[in-house]
Design an enzyme around this catalytic site. Structure first.
Site, PDB file in Angstrom:
ATOM      1  N   ASP A  55       2.772  -7.595   5.657  1.00  0.00           N
ATOM      2  CA  ASP A  55       3.362  -6.148   5.688  1.00  0.00           C
ATOM      3  C   ASP A  55       2.501  -4.901   5.274  1.00  0.00           C
ATOM      4  O   ASP A  55       1.343  -5.093   4.646  1.00  0.00           O
ATOM      5  CB  ASP A  55       4.634  -6.030   4.777  1.00  0.00           C
ATOM      6  N   GLU A  92       4.543  -8.225   0.448  1.00  0.00           N
ATOM      7  CA  GLU A  92       3.640  -8.029  -0.727  1.00  0.00           C
ATOM      8  C   GLU A  92       4.050  -6.563  -1.309  1.00  0.00           C
ATOM      9  O   GLU A  92       3.826  -6.268  -2.499  1.00  0.00           O
ATOM     10  CB  GLU A  92       2.250  -8.090  -0.608  1.00  0.00           C
TER      11      GLU A  92
HETATM   12  C1  LIG Z   1     -16.954   1.186 -13.842  1.00  0.00           C
HETATM   13  C2  LIG Z   1     -16.596   0.857 -12.528  1.00  0.00           C
HETATM   14  C3  LIG Z   1     -15.169   0.610 -12.525  1.00  0.00           C
HETATM   15  C4  LIG Z   1     -14.583   0.121 -11.175  1.00  0.00           C
HETATM   16  C5  LIG Z   1     -13.425  -0.489 -11.397  1.00  0.00           C
HETATM   17  C6  LIG Z   1     -12.509  -0.696 -10.238  1.00  0.00           C
HETATM   18  C7  LIG Z   1     -11.559  -1.492 -10.654  1.00  0.00           C
HETATM   19  C8  LIG Z   1     -10.655  -1.788  -9.386  1.00  0.00           C
HETATM   20  C9  LIG Z   1      -9.566  -2.797  -9.561  1.00  0.00           C
HETATM   21  C10 LIG Z   1      -8.794  -2.737  -8.863  1.00  0.00           C
HETATM   22  C11 LIG Z   1      -8.641  -1.989  -7.514  1.00  0.00           C
HETATM   23  C12 LIG Z   1      -7.349  -1.631  -7.077  1.00  0.00           C
HETATM   24  C13 LIG Z   1      -6.625  -2.438  -6.180  1.00  0.00           C
HETATM   25  C14 LIG Z   1      -5.351  -1.969  -5.729  1.00  0.00           C
HETATM   26  C15 LIG Z   1      -4.590  -3.108  -5.041  1.00  0.00           C
HETATM   27  C16 LIG Z   1      -3.123  -2.675  -5.219  1.00  0.00           C
HETATM   28  C17 LIG Z   1      -2.171  -3.459  -4.173  1.00  0.00           C
HETATM   29  C18 LIG Z   1      -0.840  -2.647  -4.477  1.00  0.00           C
HETATM   30  O1  LIG Z   1      -0.583  -1.577  -4.297  1.00  0.00           O
HETATM   31  N1  LIG Z   1       0.265  -3.333  -5.075  1.00  0.00           N
HETATM   32  C19 LIG Z   1       1.380  -2.649  -5.346  1.00  0.00           C
HETATM   33  C20 LIG Z   1       2.403  -4.136  -5.322  1.00  0.00           C
HETATM   34  C21 LIG Z   1       3.618  -3.581  -5.474  1.00  0.00           C
HETATM   35  C22 LIG Z   1       4.414  -4.641  -5.606  1.00  0.00           C
HETATM   36  C23 LIG Z   1       6.063  -4.053  -6.135  1.00  0.00           C
HETATM   37  N2  LIG Z   1       6.443  -4.026  -7.210  1.00  0.00           N
HETATM   38  C24 LIG Z   1       1.191  -2.011  -6.682  1.00  0.00           C
HETATM   39  O2  LIG Z   1       0.684  -2.331  -7.515  1.00  0.00           O
HETATM   40  O3  LIG Z   1       2.251  -1.047  -6.971  1.00  0.00           O
HETATM   41 ZN   LIG Z   2      -2.295  -4.721  -0.153  1.00  0.00          ZN
HETATM   42 ZN   LIG Z   3      -0.796  -1.919  -0.416  1.00  0.00          ZN
END
Ligand SMILES: CCCCCCCC/C=C\CCCCCCCC(=O)N[C@@H](CCCCN)C(=O)O
Ligand SMILES: [Zn+2]
Ligand SMILES: [Zn+2]
EC number: 3.5.1.114
Length: 524
Positions: A146, A210
């Site tokens: 999705d 997701e």
């Molecule tokens: C000093 C350097 C530091 C860099 C660190 C970066 C850390 C990065 C960690 C994570 C990156 C973000 C990845 C995001 C994936 C998110 C997926 C997403 O959008 N998920 C949704 C799910 C919703 C589900 C319904 N409740 C969300 O989180 O909202």
């Molecule tokens: Zn994703």
């Molecule tokens: Zn996403």
């Protein structure tokens, strides 16, 4: 979470440098009397070679015809608008079409005797690939079909056109997350066509919701596997990347493997008051009371938990990538920890890494311009730091609001995820680290982090302790901004590299133990 916030972290380097200048005098003075550690890490050549597991390795070389077919298949996948608007509103027509498309592009995945395919909850897919060595604990590759909605406004090409332009494929899902869905199946399809038989069994799980919860897709697949008594050595999902040009102090790209994930809570705050004529208003209305309450929440950050998650290890392991004085500061957090703790608060992404965040996301109140509002409601979206618990967070919220007229309703909540191991014995982590080294020689550091957003892998905590979030994609700030945003695109070369990474990773998993150097948790 708003992934685009990561891009803003690019500004962190300026803040960091400014603060670093302030502390440099202290560093030099202290350096005279203290023996400061400096960053010394093994180079890529110091990693031992893979032990071969008795079979010959299949080289990751793809013909022109195969390369054309793989990019065309990704374009076709993008053209199916598998949009999830909410748990109740998902484009099931597109999801069904996607299910019919898979056997056409990946026929071997559906006709090989040691692969079993199941459809779960109508639109999610589970592949069981039986390996030849039952002593090796199975693993899982995870992705989701999705996508979030996209209107054509602001896009250079229509988001569901899958158009190719200047070496890029454009469209919603090219990074999040049809690239992974397609690359995983593509890599295995290409291996099968070369008569590959894995030694280690593994699963491929493709969820269909997701973006709205994962409760019908990933959660059901996890429950199914649990009911079958299956334990997994590790699982790899999205949620970590190779970051390039995010920090001006670091010239080379570095890989982030998320080993934990924040918890989440949607909390509704409500204030009720007597309605009446607006010509004679009371001193405070429900809107005013609630607005003041949520403003206090916005102005009062939750406690800084730096030191209680993988953030410290992340900084220590990145130290060698920075030049003086940051390399010295980061290598000596035992003394500079309190300063770093404050520096990390300065930008949204690093701030999100060190504390529970509170985002005011919805506010509803009022029924007519001249009626005192009987009810005001606000919804706040919290991301809970792994070192805090749900009751602790609720108590802090109530103490900050400190107003008995405010009522609370928890709409949904889940705990932070436990930290998966990233030491030298952590098979999944070391497998990723080794494969990153093989496929991305330009990457000189692989570091652990907490994922500040949520992913489908959180639903699998009952069947594995090795939950890792890593996509083999190099992201620059602009690319990160396109997640859930405008002009999401992937270069054809990046997509081929992702297929190659998975082609290598699947073969690399066919060993009992990944060989690692002594300083396994440091950079490559
Ligand atoms: C000093 C350097 C530091 C860099 C660190 C970066 C850390 C990065 C960690 C994570 C990156 C973000 C990845 C995001 C994936 C998110 C997926 C997403 O959008 N998920 C949704 C799910 C919703 C589900 C319904 N409740 C969300 O989180 O909202
Ligand atoms: Zn994703
Ligand atoms: Zn996403």
């Amino acid at each position: 979470m708003a992934p685009r916030d990561v891009a803003r972290a690019a500004g962190m380097s300026a803040g960091v440098r400014a603060l670093a200048k302030g502390v440099v005098g202290t560093v030099l003075a202290l350096g005279a009397v203290l023996l400061l550690r400096t960053a010394t890490f093994p180079g890529p050549d110091e990693l031992p070679d893979w032990g071969q597991a008795g079979t010959s390795r299949i080289p990751a070389q793809f013909s022109e015809t195969e390369r054309t077919a793989m990019k065309e298949a990704l374009k076709e996948a993008i053209r199916m608008p598998t949009v999830a608007f909410s748990s109740e509103n998902i484009n099931t027509t597109a999801l069904a079409e996607f299910g019919q498309f898979l056997p056409k592009v990946f026929p071997s995945m559906f006709s090989t005797s040691f692969i079993h395919h199941e459809v779960v909850e109508e639109y999610s897919h589970l592949f069981t690939i039986r390996g030849s060595n039952p002593k090796l604990e199975p693993y899982m590759l995870l992705a989701h079909i999705d996508v979030v909605p996209a209107s054509e406004d602001g896009w250079e090409v229509p988001p569901f056109s899958g158009l190719e332009r200047d070496g890029f494929i454009y469209g919603r899902g090219t990074l999040d997350n049809k690239n992974s869905v397609m690359a995983i199946l593509q890599a295995m399809e290409l291996l099968l066509r070369r008569n590959y038989v894995p030694q280690r069994s593994f699963y491929i799980s493709l969820g269909h919701d997701e973006e709205v919860s994962g409760k019908h897709g990933a959660q059901k697949i996890a429950a199914l596997l649990e009911s079958r008594g299956i334990r997994l050595s590790f699982i790899i999902d999205e949620g970590g990347y190779i970051f390039d040009s995010f920090f001006s102090g670091i010239e080379k790209p570095f890989a982030v493997i998320s080993v934990s994930e924040k918890g989440g809570m949607n909390l509704m705050l409500q204030v009720d008051s007597a309605p009446g004529h607006s010509s004679a208003p009371p001193k405070e209305t429900s809107i005013g009371i609630l607005a003041a309450a949520v403003s206090r929440l916005e102005q009062t950050p939750m406690p800084n938990m730096f030191g209680d998650g993988p953030e410290k290890a992340l900084l220590e392991q990145l130290a060698g990538q920075f030049s003086f004085p940051l390399n010295v500061i980061l290598t000596n957090l035992w003394i500079f920890g309190p300063i770093m703790k404050r520096i990390l608060e300065k930008t949204p992404v690093s701030n999100a890494m060190i504390r529970t965040t509170v985002a005011l996301t919805m506010f509803n109140a009022g029924i007519k311009v001249n009626v005192i509002p009987p009810t005001a409601q606000a919804t706040v979206n919290l991301r809970i730091h792994p070192a805090q618990t749900i009751p602790e967070v609720l108590e802090i919220i109530q103490n900050i609001v400190a107003d008995d007229r405010v009522q609370y309703q928890v709409l949904s909540v889940f705990n932070p995820l436990p930290m998966s191991p990233y030491d030298s014995d952590a098979f999944g982590y070391q497998l990723l680290r080794r494969t990153i080294k093989d496929v991305f020689p330009e990457v000189t550091a692989v570091v652990p982090a907490t994922c500040i957003g949520n992913t489908d892998v959180r639903h699998f905590a009952n069947i594995s302790t090795g939950l890792y979030r890593f996509n083999p994609v190099i992201l620059q700030p602009q690319g990160f901004n396109s997640f859930h945003g405008l002009n999401e695109k992937i270069s054809i070369q990046a997509y081929e590299t992702q297929v190659m990474f998975l082609f290598e990773l699947i073969q690399n998993a066919d060993v009992e133990k990944v060989p690692v150097p002594h300083s396994a948790t440091h950079d490559l």
